[in-house]
Scaffold this motif. Structure first.
Motif, PDB file in Angstrom:
ATOM      1  N   PHE A  17      23.189  49.090  35.100  1.00 35.18           N
ATOM      2  CA  PHE A  17      24.063  48.044  34.562  1.00 35.18           C
ATOM      3  C   PHE A  17      25.450  48.617  34.280  1.00 35.18           C
ATOM      4  N   GLY A  18      25.483  49.821  33.745  1.00 33.96           N
ATOM      5  CA  GLY A  18      26.771  50.466  33.495  1.00 33.96           C
ATOM      6  C   GLY A  18      27.532  50.717  34.782  1.00 33.96           C
ATOM      7  N   TYR A  19      26.821  51.197  35.826  1.00 31.66           N
ATOM      8  CA  TYR A  19      27.477  51.402  37.117  1.00 31.66           C
ATOM      9  C   TYR A  19      28.018  50.080  37.670  1.00 31.66           C
ATOM     10  N   PHE A  20      27.207  49.005  37.510  1.00 32.96           N
ATOM     11  CA  PHE A  20      27.623  47.689  38.012  1.00 32.96           C
ATOM     12  C   PHE A  20      28.880  47.221  37.282  1.00 32.96           C
ATOM     13  N   LEU A  21      28.895  47.381  35.961  1.00 27.41           N
ATOM     14  CA  LEU A  21      30.037  46.919  35.176  1.00 27.41           C
ATOM     15  C   LEU A  21      31.303  47.687  35.544  1.00 27.41           C
ATOM     16  N   VAL A  22      31.176  48.996  35.676  1.00 24.67           N
ATOM     17  CA  VAL A  22      32.338  49.812  36.052  1.00 24.67           C
ATOM     18  C   VAL A  22      32.836  49.427  37.441  1.00 24.67           C
ATOM     19  N   SER A  23      31.906  49.215  38.371  1.00 22.90           N
ATOM     20  CA  SER A  23      32.293  48.826  39.731  1.00 22.90           C
ATOM     21  C   SER A  23      32.983  47.466  39.737  1.00 22.90           C
ATOM     22  N   PHE A  24      32.448  46.536  38.947  1.00 23.27           N
ATOM     23  CA  PHE A  24      33.041  45.200  38.874  1.00 23.27           C
ATOM     24  C   PHE A  24      34.479  45.265  38.357  1.00 23.27           C
ATOM     25  N   ILE A  25      34.692  46.039  37.312  1.00 23.35           N
ATOM     26  CA  ILE A  25      36.041  46.157  36.743  1.00 23.35           C
ATOM     27  C   ILE A  25      36.977  46.856  37.722  1.00 23.35           C
ATOM     28  N   ALA A  26      36.460  47.885  38.406  1.00 20.86           N
ATOM     29  CA  ALA A  26      37.301  48.623  39.344  1.00 20.86           C
ATOM     30  C   ALA A  26      37.737  47.748  40.512  1.00 20.86           C
ATOM     31  N   ILE A  27      36.833  46.884  40.989  1.00 24.18           N
ATOM     32  CA  ILE A  27      37.154  46.022  42.136  1.00 24.18           C
ATOM     33  C   ILE A  27      38.056  44.853  41.729  1.00 24.18           C
ATOM     34  N   ASN A  28      37.817  44.319  40.550  1.00 23.22           N
ATOM     35  CA  ASN A  28      38.515  43.090  40.132  1.00 23.22           C
ATOM     36  C   ASN A  28      39.491  43.345  38.979  1.00 23.22           C
ATOM     37  N   TRP A  29      40.057  44.515  38.926  1.00 30.06           N
ATOM     38  CA  TRP A  29      40.914  44.832  37.789  1.00 30.06           C
ATOM     39  C   TRP A  29      42.147  43.925  37.719  1.00 30.06           C
ATOM     40  N   ASP A  30      42.667  43.532  38.879  1.00 37.12           N
ATOM     41  CA  ASP A  30      43.889  42.717  38.873  1.00 37.12           C
ATOM     42  C   ASP A  30      43.646  41.327  38.273  1.00 37.12           C
ATOM     43  N   PRO A  31      42.651  40.555  38.743  1.00 35.41           N
ATOM     44  CA  PRO A  31      42.409  39.244  38.119  1.00 35.41           C
ATOM     45  C   PRO A  31      41.933  39.352  36.670  1.00 35.41           C
ATOM     46  N   ILE A  32      41.191  40.424  36.350  1.00 37.78           N
ATOM     47  CA  ILE A  32      40.752  40.604  34.961  1.00 37.78           C
ATOM     48  C   ILE A  32      41.956  40.841  34.053  1.00 37.78           C
ATOM     49  N   PHE A  33      42.861  41.686  34.500  1.00 33.49           N
ATOM     50  CA  PHE A  33      44.067  41.946  33.716  1.00 33.49           C
ATOM     51  C   PHE A  33      44.887  40.662  33.543  1.00 33.49           C
ATOM     52  N   TYR A  34      44.989  39.900  34.633  1.00 32.18           N
ATOM     53  CA  TYR A  34      45.748  38.635  34.574  1.00 32.18           C
ATOM     54  C   TYR A  34      45.082  37.658  33.615  1.00 32.18           C
ATOM     55  N   LEU A  35      43.747  37.613  33.640  1.00 30.37           N
ATOM     56  CA  LEU A  35      43.010  36.668  32.806  1.00 30.37           C
ATOM     57  C   LEU A  35      43.195  36.952  31.321  1.00 30.37           C
ATOM     58  N   PHE A  36      43.201  38.210  30.937  1.00 30.61           N
ATOM     59  CA  PHE A  36      43.202  38.550  29.514  1.00 30.61           C
ATOM     60  C   PHE A  36      44.588  38.868  28.953  1.00 30.61           C
ATOM     61  N   PHE A  37      45.518  39.282  29.792  1.00 34.92           N
ATOM     62  CA  PHE A  37      46.769  39.795  29.235  1.00 34.92           C
ATOM     63  C   PHE A  37      48.026  39.054  29.705  1.00 34.92           C
ATOM     64  N   HIS A  38      47.902  38.170  30.663  1.00 34.26           N
ATOM     65  CA  HIS A  38      49.099  37.456  31.127  1.00 34.26           C
ATOM     66  C   HIS A  38      49.501  36.390  30.110  1.00 34.26           C
ATOM     67  N   THR A  39      50.771  36.045  30.100  1.00 33.61           N
ATOM     68  CA  THR A  39      51.292  35.072  29.119  1.00 33.61           C
ATOM     69  C   THR A  39      51.203  33.629  29.606  1.00 33.61           C
ATOM     70  N   ALA A  40      50.682  33.439  30.817  1.00 32.01           N
ATOM     71  CA  ALA A  40      50.555  32.068  31.329  1.00 32.01           C
ATOM     72  C   ALA A  40      49.509  31.302  30.529  1.00 32.01           C
ATOM     73  N   SER A  41      49.446  30.007  30.762  1.00 36.20           N
ATOM     74  CA  SER A  41      48.485  29.168  30.035  1.00 36.20           C
ATOM     75  C   SER A  41      47.063  29.534  30.436  1.00 36.20           C
ATOM     76  N   VAL A  42      46.129  29.187  29.557  1.00 35.44           N
ATOM     77  CA  VAL A  42      44.729  29.533  29.793  1.00 35.44           C
ATOM     78  C   VAL A  42      44.195  28.899  31.067  1.00 35.44           C
ATOM     79  N   PRO A  43      44.404  27.607  31.313  1.00 35.39           N
ATOM     80  CA  PRO A  43      43.888  27.013  32.560  1.00 35.39           C
ATOM     81  C   PRO A  43      44.437  27.708  33.801  1.00 35.39           C
ATOM     82  N   LEU A  44      45.711  28.089  33.747  1.00 33.53           N
ATOM     83  CA  LEU A  44      46.307  28.755  34.905  1.00 33.53           C
ATOM     84  C   LEU A  44      45.669  30.121  35.140  1.00 33.53           C
ATOM     85  N   ARG A  45      45.402  30.830  34.069  1.00 39.86           N
ATOM     86  CA  ARG A  45      44.790  32.156  34.207  1.00 39.86           C
ATOM     87  C   ARG A  45      43.358  32.045  34.724  1.00 39.86           C
TER      88      ARG A  45
END
Length: 251
Positions: A17-45
């Motif tokens: 599970f830890g390997y899966f989580l790390v792999s998921f974050i490594a592959i999708n780091w850009d949308p994850i970063f956009y989802l949690f840290f961008h200043t756009a509205s929630v629906p847009l993120r």
């Protein structure tokens, strides 16, 4: 409920599970970063995250990577451990070889000393045999005269060690005996000896030992024949062997 919670916790603690989580974050780091840290509205993120993450990036690739890593990780540990053990084994073998060489050197030195003692014993036995023959002479005057002559001949040997009757004009009087003993010991050791063994026989300080060894080389009593592992190996020269043969200290 508690059992379900415990099972959930155990699954989370699972390495895969830890390997899966790390792999998921490594592959999708850009949308994850956009989802949690961008200043756009929630629906847009959220929409951006949904558009950027699909089945393969969200599940297939992380799952595949976690499976591969779960299989490879023990083998990686094994290879690292094997390489480490090989290095440790090589180090231990070097240490054992060094101890073995030291033991051989000590044994050779002891054999050389034993040979020196054997030569001394032979000289003593020869003297005893000569004394016995003299005592068997019937003529008292002749017998006493031979004893006096023999005493005069033996004077140099009666108060000094075996090798003191060898004269080395290049060295002081107090060094004659020790240098003679050194050369006799080298001759008994197949005419070859290491620098550390030479110093052990000389028995002086390191500085004085080095000076004497240099002088022995300069006056052509010994030669350097090999240099290895910060140690020198020396051999008797023809000149030294001739001196020992002339004095009948070696055959």
């Amino acid at each position: 409920m508690e059992e379900f919670a415990q099972q959930f916790i155990n699954r989370i603690k699972s390495p895969i599970f830890g390997y899966f989580l790390v792999s998921f974050i490594a592959i999708n780091w850009d949308p994850i970063f956009y989802l949690f840290f961008h200043t756009a509205s929630v629906p847009l993120r959220i929409n951006y995250f949904k558009e950027s993450v699909d089945f393969y990036s969200a599940f297939a690739f992380p799952f595949l990577i976690s499976i591969v890593y779960s299989i490879a990780y023990p083998w990686i540990n094994f290879l690292i451990g094997y390489a480490t053990n090989q290095a440790v084994e090589l180090r231990d073998n070097l240490s054992i070889d060094a101890d073995h060489r030291t033991t051989i050197k000590k044994r050779n030195l002891e054999e050389a000393r034993s040979e020196l003692f054997r030569i001394k014993e032979e000289i003593i036995l020869e003297r005893a045999a000569v004394d016995q023959k003299i005592n068997e002479i019937d003529d008292e005057n002749t017998r006493e005269e031979l004893k006096v002559q023999l005493t005069e001949i033996r004077k140099p040997d009666s108060s000094k060690p075996l090798s003191s009757n060898i004269h080395f004009p290049e060295f002081d009087t107090d060094l004659q005996s020790i240098i003679g003993q050194l050369l006799v010991t080298m001759a008994a050791n197949k005419s070859v000896m290491l620098r550390d063994d030479l110093k052990s026989i000389l028995g002086f300080s390191d500085v004085k030992n080095d000076v004497l060894i240099t002088e022995l080389i300069r006056h052509k009593y010994i030669d350097i024949i090999q240099v290895s592992q910060n140690n020198f190996k020396y051999s008797l020269t023809s000149r030294a062997k001739k001196v020992l043969v002339d004095k009948k200290l070696i055959n």
